[in-house]
Design an enzyme around this catalytic site. Structure first.
Site, PDB file in Angstrom:
ATOM      1  CG  ASP A  52      -1.655   1.767   2.616  1.00 40.96           C
ATOM      2  OD1 ASP A  52      -0.762   1.528   3.440  1.00 40.96           O
ATOM      3  OD2 ASP A  52      -2.685   2.422   2.899  1.00 40.96           O
ATOM      4  CE  LYS A  62      -1.574   3.469   6.046  1.00 38.66           C
ATOM      5  NZ  LYS A  62      -2.965   3.297   5.613  1.00 38.66           N
ATOM      6  CB  CYS A 115      -2.798   5.965   2.454  1.00 35.39           C
ATOM      7  SG  CYS A 115      -4.266   5.306   3.298  1.00 35.39           S
TER       8      CYS A 115
HETATM    9  C1  VGL Z   1      -6.711   4.050   1.630  1.00 34.73           C
HETATM   10  C2  VGL Z   1      -8.981   4.410   1.574  1.00 34.73           C
HETATM   11  C3  VGL Z   1      -9.163   3.595   2.676  1.00 34.73           C
HETATM   12  C4  VGL Z   1      -5.383   4.307   1.015  1.00 34.73           C
HETATM   13  C5  VGL Z   1      -6.877   3.233   2.731  1.00 34.73           C
HETATM   14  O1  VGL Z   1      -4.465   3.467   1.174  1.00 34.73           O
HETATM   15  O2  VGL Z   1      -5.230   5.353   0.351  1.00 34.73           O
HETATM   16  N1  VGL Z   1      -7.769   4.639   1.080  1.00 34.73           N
HETATM   17  N2  VGL Z   1      -8.101   3.018   3.247  1.00 34.73           N
END
Ligand code: VGL
Ligand code: ZN
Length: 243
Positions: free
Chosen positions: A48, A146, A191
């Protein structure tokens, strides 16, 4: 290191008692090769590293931008790299805006358990959801998305928050004969941690490269994440331990 000499080294370390249940201890691994040298059976999972999680994005992680050059350098040491993208629908169930009266960082009960509610972030196809522009990993082999089911969140790159729906990543890695994953990216306590924990649950050796991650840290969630990762055999390493 060639496969044959690698095998010999592993056997020697095993006979010296330097193998831990999850594979080589970090120390033994680093000592064996003058630093960690990921082979054909290892993959780096870059989690991410998207505009949404970088300062200026919709769910910025403090100092998230600092990890980009670290990850670029690390990625050069891996033959196998997988990149993940948080990839939500508009009106996603993890957004506070979807729940009347709720504010970001509050929680709610979903059918699968407690869910932290976030600002709207990483909406499919938006610039906010794009990979950070300085991320430079042309040899990455798979980009896996995802969190695209509107009613279910997915911090983990392996399994959605219902803890049932599989993303296919474990099957992909197993088909590629990957045994060990190294995880870096954003955010340490969400994540990254869920991905590393699910990697262990799926039978992989799992390492998190601490300085190649940054955390959100809600009510001590970074410390809690490291505690649960350690309990499940996820190893903590630093980018400087790589050869
Ligand atoms: C994430 C909160 C919401 C992350 C993704 O990538 O850690 N955190 N969505
Ligand atoms: Zn998300």
């Amino acid at each position: 290191m060639h496969n044959s000499s690698r095998r010999l080294t592993l056997r020697t370390l095993a006979s010296l008692g330097l193998m831990s249940a999850g594979g080589l201890t970090t120390l033994a691994r680093a000592a064996a090769a003058g630093g960690i040298t990921p082979g054909a059976d290892s993959a780096l999972i870059v989690v991410d590293v998207q505009n949404c999680f970088i300062p200026g994005g919709t769910l910025p992680v403090n100092k998230g931008d600092e990890i980009v050059p670290i990850i670029n350098d690390l990625a050069k040491k891996f033959e196998n790299v997988v990149i993940t993208q948080d990839w939500h629908t508009p009106g996603h169930a993890s957004f506070a805006s979807t729940h009347p009266g709720k504010k970001p960082f509050e929680t709610t009960k979903m059918f699968y358990g407690t869910q932290v509610l976030w600002p709207d972030h990483c909406i499919q196809g938006t610039d906010d959801a794009a990979l950070q522009k300085d991320l430079d990993i042309p040899h990455a082999q798979l980009v896996i998305r995802k969190g695209y089911h509107r009613a279910v969140d997915s911090y983990s790159a392996f399994k959605e928050a219902d803890r049932k729906t599989d993303t296919g990543l474990a099957g992909y890695l197993k088909a590629r004969r990957i045994k060990t994953v190294y995880v870096a990216g954003l955010a340490t306590d969400f994540c990254v941690a869920w991905t590393a924990l699910d990697a262990r649950a799926a039978g992989f050796n799992a390492f998190v490269i601490e300085d190649a991650c940054r955390g959100i840290d809600l009510n001590g969630s970074v410390a809690a994440a490291w505690k649960s990762m350690r309990a499940k055999g996820v190893k903590r390493v630093q980018s400087t331990e790589f050869a």
